[in-house]
Design a protein around this motif. Structure first.
Motif, short mmCIF file in Angstrom:
data_model
loop_
_atom_site.label_atom_id
_atom_site.label_comp_id
_atom_site.label_asym_id
_atom_site.label_seq_id
_atom_site.Cartn_x
_atom_site.Cartn_y
_atom_site.Cartn_z
N CYS A 1 -7.40 12.39 1.60
CA CYS A 1 -6.01 11.98 1.72
C CYS A 1 -5.82 11.22 3.02
N SER A 2 -5.13 10.10 2.94
CA SER A 2 -4.77 9.37 4.15
C SER A 2 -3.33 8.92 4.06
N GLN A 3 -2.64 8.86 5.21
CA GLN A 3 -1.23 8.49 5.21
C GLN A 3 -0.94 7.46 6.29
N THR A 4 0.03 6.62 6.00
CA THR A 4 0.42 5.55 6.93
C THR A 4 1.82 5.79 7.48
N LYS A 5 2.37 6.98 7.28
CA LYS A 5 3.72 7.28 7.75
C LYS A 5 3.75 7.57 9.25
N GLY A 6 2.59 7.85 9.84
CA GLY A 6 2.56 8.19 11.25
C GLY A 6 3.02 9.61 11.54
N HIS A 7 3.08 10.44 10.50
CA HIS A 7 3.52 11.82 10.67
C HIS A 7 2.38 12.73 11.10
N ASP A 8 2.75 13.77 11.84
CA ASP A 8 1.73 14.75 12.25
C ASP A 8 1.44 15.77 11.15
N ARG A 9 2.41 16.05 10.31
CA ARG A 9 2.28 17.15 9.36
C ARG A 9 1.70 16.67 8.03
N MET A 10 0.70 17.43 7.56
CA MET A 10 0.11 17.13 6.27
C MET A 10 -0.13 18.42 5.51
N TYR A 11 -0.13 18.30 4.17
CA TYR A 11 -0.19 19.47 3.29
C TYR A 11 -1.09 19.17 2.08
N TRP A 12 -1.68 20.24 1.56
CA TRP A 12 -2.36 20.14 0.26
C TRP A 12 -1.72 21.16 -0.69
N TYR A 13 -1.33 20.65 -1.87
CA TYR A 13 -0.73 21.48 -2.91
C TYR A 13 -1.57 21.39 -4.18
N ARG A 14 -1.45 22.43 -4.96
CA ARG A 14 -2.07 22.46 -6.28
C ARG A 14 -0.95 22.64 -7.30
N GLN A 15 -1.03 21.86 -8.40
CA GLN A 15 -0.04 21.96 -9.47
C GLN A 15 -0.71 22.40 -10.76
N ASP A 16 -0.21 23.49 -11.32
CA ASP A 16 -0.65 23.98 -12.61
C ASP A 16 0.57 24.10 -13.53
N PRO A 17 0.40 23.88 -14.82
CA PRO A 17 1.54 23.98 -15.75
C PRO A 17 2.20 25.35 -15.65
N GLY A 18 3.51 25.36 -15.48
CA GLY A 18 4.26 26.60 -15.43
C GLY A 18 4.23 27.31 -14.08
N ASP B 1 0.84 -1.20 0.00
CA ASP B 1 0.00 0.00 0.00
C ASP B 1 0.88 1.25 0.00
N ALA B 2 0.37 2.29 -0.65
CA ALA B 2 1.11 3.53 -0.73
C ALA B 2 1.14 4.20 0.64
N ASP B 3 2.22 4.97 0.88
CA ASP B 3 2.34 5.70 2.14
C ASP B 3 1.28 6.80 2.23
N VAL B 4 1.00 7.44 1.09
CA VAL B 4 0.00 8.51 1.04
C VAL B 4 -1.00 8.16 -0.06
N THR B 5 -2.25 8.04 0.30
CA THR B 5 -3.29 7.63 -0.64
C THR B 5 -4.28 8.77 -0.84
N GLN B 6 -4.51 9.11 -2.10
CA GLN B 6 -5.46 10.16 -2.43
C GLN B 6 -6.62 9.57 -3.20
N THR B 7 -7.82 10.00 -2.85
CA THR B 7 -9.01 9.60 -3.61
C THR B 7 -9.90 10.81 -3.84
N PRO B 8 -10.55 10.88 -5.01
CA PRO B 8 -10.38 9.99 -6.16
C PRO B 8 -9.11 10.33 -6.93
N ARG B 9 -8.73 9.54 -7.91
CA ARG B 9 -7.57 9.83 -8.76
C ARG B 9 -7.94 10.83 -9.84
N ASN B 10 -9.15 10.74 -10.31
CA ASN B 10 -9.65 11.66 -11.33
C ASN B 10 -11.09 12.01 -10.99
N ARG B 11 -11.43 13.28 -11.28
CA ARG B 11 -12.81 13.68 -11.01
C ARG B 11 -13.18 14.82 -11.95
N ILE B 12 -14.35 14.69 -12.55
CA ILE B 12 -14.92 15.78 -13.35
C ILE B 12 -16.16 16.24 -12.61
#
Lengths: 113, 113
Positions: free
Chosen positions: A23-40, A1-12
């Motif tokens: 988002c869920s994580q199995t690393k046991g870390h306290d810190r979590m972040y949300w980022y947005r990626q746009d071209p450029g 299983d992935a350390d960080v799992t995001q659902t859904p993978r795609n959404r319209i």
């Protein structure tokens, strides 16, 4: 299983709809972040949380909200989606000091029509 | 706050040649500099990092150098292979309780066979 799992993978979704990205994580870390990626534009920070009771705005938080349901879970919501929120969204987690790198999920590709 | 600049936005090299990707940062207090590789359809993955108490770090075909005086750091990839083709992000942060990474905009590296 992935350390960080995001659902859904795609959404319209349609303009004006409310949508939640999870988002869920199995690393046991306290810190979590949300980022947005746009071209450029690279990775831009939306919200971050250093523990369950801590929520902070990032550089582009307008139009978004978050919920930290547990140490392992951090959800991002778009209250009323608009087309310019079409982007690739990443969740990440890090160790308590933040200085040993982030572990990212595989991303959610969101399209708002 | 910290500002990380990454230029150029694209780089193309011939297979077997070396590739160098440069980043500059603005906050002289930054002391942690990771590099991430993002393959198509995946989240960014940490490939190497360096702290301000060292000037260079190597891991097989990749190396990172840091010039604190000039406030820039570089990723060096030797003997490039097609699988090195990806988007590469540099980042910077100040280690500590409120540490957050600031990312560059990313560079797309293409390795021509």
């Amino acid at each position: 299983d992935a350390d960080v799992t995001q659902t859904p993978r795609n959404r319209i979704t349609k303009t004006g709809k409310r949508i939640m990205l999870e988002c869920s994580q199995t690393k046991g870390h306290d810190r979590m972040y949300w980022y947005r990626q746009d071209p450029g534009l690279g990775l831009r920070l939306i919200y971050y949380s250093f523990d369950v009771k801590d929520i902070n705005k990032g550089e582009i938080s307008d139009g978004y909200s978050v919920s930290r349901q547990a140490q392992a879970k951090f959800s991002l919501s778009l209250e009323s989606a608009i087309p310019n929120q079409t982007a690739l969204y990443f969740c990440a987690t890090s160790d308590p000091t933040g200085s040993y790198g982030y572990t990212f999920g595989s991303g959610t590709r969101l399209t708002v029509v | 706050g910290e500002n990380v600049e990454q230029h150029p936005s694209t780089l193309s090299v011939q297979e077997g040649d070396s590739a160098v990707i440069k980043c500059t940062y603005s906050d002289s207090a930054s002391n942690y500099f990771p590099w991430y590789k993002q393959e198509l359809g995946k989240g960014p993955q940490l490939i190497i990092d360096i702290r301000s108490n060292v000037g260079e770090k190597k891991d097989q075909r990749i190396a990172v150098t840091l010039n604190k005086t000039a406030k820039h750091f570089s990723l060096h990839i030797t003997e490039t292979q097609p699988e090195d083709s990806a988007v590469y992000f540099c980042a910077a942060s100040i280690s500590g309780a409120n540490s957050k990474l600031t990312f560059g905009k990313g560079i797309t590296l293409s390795v021509r066979p």
